[in-house]
Structures are given as C-alpha cells and as structure tokens.
Design an enzyme around this catalytic site. Structure first.
Site, PDB file in Angstrom:
ATOM      1  N   GLU A 184      30.454 -30.373  -0.373  1.00 15.32           N
ATOM      2  CA  GLU A 184      31.000 -29.484  -1.402  1.00 15.32           C
ATOM      3  C   GLU A 184      30.228 -28.168  -1.455  1.00 15.32           C
ATOM      4  O   GLU A 184      29.962 -27.622  -2.530  1.00 15.32           O
ATOM      5  CB  GLU A 184      30.960 -30.164  -2.779  1.00 15.32           C
ATOM      6  CG  GLU A 184      31.648 -31.513  -2.810  1.00 15.32           C
ATOM      7  CD  GLU A 184      31.794 -32.116  -4.211  1.00 15.32           C
ATOM      8  OE1 GLU A 184      31.548 -31.398  -5.208  1.00 15.32           O
ATOM      9  OE2 GLU A 184      32.153 -33.298  -4.299  1.00 15.32           O
ATOM     10  N   GLU A 190      28.817 -39.450  -7.271  1.00 16.66           N
ATOM     11  CA  GLU A 190      27.697 -39.242  -8.192  1.00 16.66           C
ATOM     12  C   GLU A 190      27.201 -40.519  -8.876  1.00 16.66           C
ATOM     13  O   GLU A 190      27.176 -40.616 -10.096  1.00 16.66           O
ATOM     14  CB  GLU A 190      28.065 -38.168  -9.236  1.00 16.66           C
ATOM     15  CG  GLU A 190      28.422 -36.851  -8.556  1.00 16.66           C
ATOM     16  CD  GLU A 190      28.660 -35.692  -9.528  1.00 16.66           C
ATOM     17  OE1 GLU A 190      28.566 -35.897 -10.746  1.00 16.66           O
ATOM     18  OE2 GLU A 190      28.930 -34.586  -9.041  1.00 16.66           O
ATOM     19  N   ASP A 208      28.806 -24.659  -1.822  1.00 15.98           N
ATOM     20  CA  ASP A 208      29.060 -23.294  -2.294  1.00 15.98           C
ATOM     21  C   ASP A 208      27.730 -22.684  -2.728  1.00 15.98           C
ATOM     22  O   ASP A 208      26.768 -23.403  -3.034  1.00 15.98           O
ATOM     23  CB  ASP A 208      30.146 -23.184  -3.381  1.00 15.98           C
ATOM     24  CG  ASP A 208      30.004 -24.147  -4.540  1.00 15.98           C
ATOM     25  OD1 ASP A 208      28.890 -24.647  -4.790  1.00 15.98           O
ATOM     26  OD2 ASP A 208      31.016 -24.397  -5.231  1.00 15.98           O
ATOM     27  N   HIS A 253      26.100 -27.985  -3.961  1.00 18.57           N
ATOM     28  CA  HIS A 253      26.397 -26.817  -4.793  1.00 18.57           C
ATOM     29  C   HIS A 253      25.045 -26.133  -5.019  1.00 18.57           C
ATOM     30  O   HIS A 253      24.241 -26.590  -5.835  1.00 18.57           O
ATOM     31  CB  HIS A 253      27.013 -27.242  -6.132  1.00 18.57           C
ATOM     32  CG  HIS A 253      28.338 -27.926  -5.980  1.00 18.57           C
ATOM     33  ND1 HIS A 253      29.470 -27.248  -5.597  1.00 18.57           N
ATOM     34  CD2 HIS A 253      28.703 -29.221  -6.139  1.00 18.57           C
ATOM     35  CE1 HIS A 253      30.484 -28.096  -5.528  1.00 18.57           C
ATOM     36  NE2 HIS A 253      30.056 -29.296  -5.855  1.00 18.57           N
ATOM     37  N   ASN A 258      28.774 -40.112  -2.563  1.00 19.97           N
ATOM     38  CA  ASN A 258      28.665 -38.654  -2.541  1.00 19.97           C
ATOM     39  C   ASN A 258      27.790 -38.255  -3.725  1.00 19.97           C
ATOM     40  O   ASN A 258      27.996 -38.749  -4.832  1.00 19.97           O
ATOM     41  CB  ASN A 258      30.093 -38.099  -2.701  1.00 19.97           C
ATOM     42  CG  ASN A 258      30.223 -36.637  -2.395  1.00 19.97           C
ATOM     43  OD1 ASN A 258      29.738 -36.174  -1.375  1.00 19.97           O
ATOM     44  ND2 ASN A 258      30.900 -35.903  -3.266  1.00 19.97           N
TER      45      ASN A 258
HETATM   46  C1  XIL Z   1      35.343 -29.884  -9.854  1.00 17.52           C
HETATM   47  C2  XIL Z   1      36.579 -29.062  -9.565  1.00 17.52           C
HETATM   48  O1  XIL Z   1      36.269 -28.102  -8.597  1.00 17.52           O
HETATM   49  C3  XIL Z   1      37.087 -28.417 -10.821  1.00 17.52           C
HETATM   50  O2  XIL Z   1      38.334 -27.771 -10.593  1.00 17.52           O
HETATM   51  C4  XIL Z   1      37.240 -29.468 -11.935  1.00 17.52           C
HETATM   52  O3  XIL Z   1      37.588 -28.838 -13.136  1.00 17.52           O
HETATM   53  C5  XIL Z   1      35.967 -30.258 -12.104  1.00 17.52           C
HETATM   54  O4  XIL Z   1      35.568 -30.816 -10.873  1.00 17.52           O
HETATM   55  N1  XIL Z   1      31.239 -32.308  -8.030  1.00 17.52           N
HETATM   56  C6  XIL Z   1      32.372 -32.947  -7.579  1.00 17.52           C
HETATM   57  C7  XIL Z   1      33.703 -32.289  -7.667  1.00 17.52           C
HETATM   58  O5  XIL Z   1      32.268 -34.027  -6.972  1.00 17.52           O
HETATM   59  O6  XIL Z   1      34.762 -33.191  -7.865  1.00 17.52           O
HETATM   60  C8  XIL Z   1      33.710 -31.248  -8.767  1.00 17.52           C
HETATM   61  O7  XIL Z   1      34.944 -30.562  -8.680  1.00 17.52           O
HETATM   62  C9  XIL Z   1      32.538 -30.302  -8.626  1.00 17.52           C
HETATM   63  C10 XIL Z   1      31.227 -31.061  -8.741  1.00 17.52           C
END
Ligand code: XIL
Length: 339
Positions: A248, A141, A250, A219, A183
């Site tokens: 990532e 990020e 979802d 996400h 990322n």
């Molecule tokens: C999240 C985890 O899933 C959680 O368990 C934690 O509390 C916070 O981080 N972007 C990312 C991930 O790059 O590392 C994050 O993961 C979700 C958003």
C-alpha cells in the site's frame, strides 16, 4: 519465472515491471472505472490491481443475507480484459470506522456462530473469484496500530489468538491455489512493531498455518524511510520462506521542506531498491494519482503522496520508479551487476 526479454528504452513502466519479472500494482475503486483518463494511465503503468474498498466486508456483505458483488465483479472483469492480476483486500479487518467489519458481525458473541459467519464470508467471496483473484489479505492489520501486541479485535476476543490460523485455514479450504497473506501497517516505522510482525509470522508458520505471504503496507507518513529498514524487514520475513510484498505504498510530502518532490522521489527509490533487492516480488501503491488519494482525508489535503499529479502528469517519483524497474529488468539474471 526468469523474464526472457530486455525492455526497450521506450518501454512503459508496465513493460519494465514485466521485463523485471515483478508485480507493480495499484489500489483501484470500481467508481473510477468510468473515467478513461484514470483507466488509461492505470493500464499503461501497472500489472495488478487491488480493490481499495469494494471487497471490505461491510461493502460486499453488508447484511447476513445481502451481498453486493457488483463493484468487485466489474473490477475483476476490467482486470481480465487488460491482463492485470488482482489481489483481494481484505477478508477480515477488525476496523469498523472504515466499513471493514459490519455491526452485525460485531454483535456475534458466540464462538461457533462467529466461526460460521467467518467461514461463510470467506468461502463465498473466495469461491466467487476463484482463479481470478490470485492472492488475498486474509487478515489485515492483526497487530495494534501503535504498539507491538496482537490487536484485541472482536475476532480475538471471541475466538482467542487462534483466530488468525483459523481464518487462514478457512481460506485454504476455499481456494487451494490462492496465496494467503497477512498485511500490516507501520511495521516499517516502528521497530518494535517490525519485531512483532516477524514473531507473528514465525509463530503462524511454526504452527503449520497456511501462510504464504506477508504484506508491508508502507504508508510512509513521515515522507521518508530510514535507510536499511525496508531491506531488513523484508529479509527477516523472507527468511521464513513466505513471499513478501509492499502492498500500500504512498509517500505524503512534507509541504514546508525544500524540494519536496525530489525527497519524495528518493523515498520511492529507496523503497523500490531495498524491497526488490531483499527479495520482494511485488510492490503495490495505494492509488497512483494525487487526484484520488485516501491521504487527503487521513492527513489533510496537499500531501500529494503519489507518483502522478492531480492532472495525471508524471512526477519525479514516477521517474524514480521507472529507473529502478529498468535497472531491475537489465539485471534480470539477478546477479546484482545490472546486466
Ligand atoms: C483506506 C481507503 O483508501 C479509504 O478510501 C477508506 O476510507 C479507508 O481505508 N490500510 C489499509 C487500507 O489496509 O484498506 C486503507 O484503505 C488504508 C490503510
């Protein structure tokens, strides 16, 4: 590598991914290694894992001289035992609320001292897992969460914009063979941010920074993704000659919408179809069962964003993933004709 086998009809999702020649990953926490229902489903479905939290700086390196390798060691051993790849997430991430950067790092204001701490962290972690973790989010990020500028992180405040290239360079020195990635989140939701991500990657490549891959987190908080957006972003990034992956994925459901699980399945289908057609070689989901999802904490409970339900039963989204991979496996010659 061109896959040589066509998957049988009864193939597992994992076998289909292998036959299609793509990586299908999931986030995984070491604390779930003792739950056989979790590990059995994972082993049958995925070809790669990403430590969900255990590799973040504060967890693995909580004090300057304290290291907590145990959880990642266990994950990497598990992966090796079951022939899974491992992606490292994440060496540098400025977020403090989620334990990605410990306070002791934030307290370092001197550029040379911060460089030394970064180099020691990156080198120690990467050398420990040399040959066992094949790709890394070196910086997670780098852009503003909502906005299109480079985020003014502690690392940037102390070292300037060059901190990204410096971190990538340190990582290359630590492991010449690993793939090095940045990322990013919400680039698939905010057009100006997609432009910013392409510009950032373009600049790093132009400056000769060792950037091998760009991850799109995906996400999909809105429950859908506009048609063509993922394809367009992947194509623009792939044109820079870097590997592109969804890292990532979802898809939280909109509980009051009609047919929420079908809409969710369609969204997974779109993400898979567009990403792979545009040249992705990996899709990783941020978990796989609604029993264990960060979305419960982030958006509130009941958003069921993953392709297995709370009891590890497959949802329509899993069927969509299976169909997309089966199509891809049949189309392993890549001519777009499904044969
Ligand atoms: C999240 C985890 O899933 C959680 O368990 C934690 O509390 C916070 O981080 N972007 C990312 C991930 O790059 O590392 C994050 O993961 C979700 C958003």
């Amino acid at each position: 590598v061109a896959p040589s086998t066509t998957a049988p009809k009864s193939a597992s999702v994992r076998e289909l991914a292998d036959a299609a020649g793509v990586i299908l990953g999931t986030a995984m926490s070491a604390e779930l290694l003792d739950d056989p229902q979790h590990t059995d489903t994972l082993i049958e479905t995925f070809t790669s894992i990403t430590p969900e939290n255990d590799l973040k700086w504060e967890f693995i390196h909580p004090e300057p001289d304290a290291w907590n390798f145990g959880p990642v060691d266990r994950l990497v051993d598990f992966a090796e035992e079951h022939d899974l790849a491992v992606k490292g997430h994440a060496l540098l991430w400025h977020q403090t609320a989620v334990h990605a950067t410990p306070d002791w790092v934030l307290a370092i204001d001197d550029p040379d001292e911060l460089r030394t701490a970064m180099r020691e962290h990156i080198t120690t972690v990467m050398e420990r897992y040399d040959g066992r973790i094949d790709r890394w989010d070196v910086v997670n990020e780098p852009l503003q969460t909502v906005g299109a500028e480079v985020e003014d992180t502690h690392f940037r405040k102390v070292l300037g914009d060059g901190y990204l290239a410096e971190a990538l360079g340190m990582a290359r020195q630590a492991d010449v063979d690993a793939e090095l990635c940045i990322n990013e989140t919400t680039a698939e939701l905010i057009p100006a941010k997609a432009d910013a991500l392409v510009r950032l990657a373009e600049g790093l490549v132009a400056d000769g920074a060792p950037l091998d891959c760009v991850g799109i987190q995906a996400h999909l908080f809105g429950g859908t993704v506009e048609e063509g957006v993922i394809a367009g972003l992947v194509e623009r990034l792939a044109a820079l000659d870097v590997d592109v992956a969804i890292t990532e994925l979802d898809v939280p459901v909109l509980p009051d919408a009609p047919d929420p699980l079908e809409v969710q399945a369609d969204t997974y289908r779109t993400a898979f179809a567009e990403c792979f057609a545009a040249g992705c070689r990996e899709i990783t989901l941020w978990g796989f069962t609604d029993r264990h999802t960060w979305i419960d904490g982030y958006l509130g409970p009941g958003r069921a964003p993953l392709p297995f339900d709370e009891d590890y039963r497959p949802k329509p989204a899993l069927e969509a993933i299976r169909e997309e991979l089966a199509w891809l496996a049949d189309d392993a010659d890549g001519d777009g004709t499904g044969g």
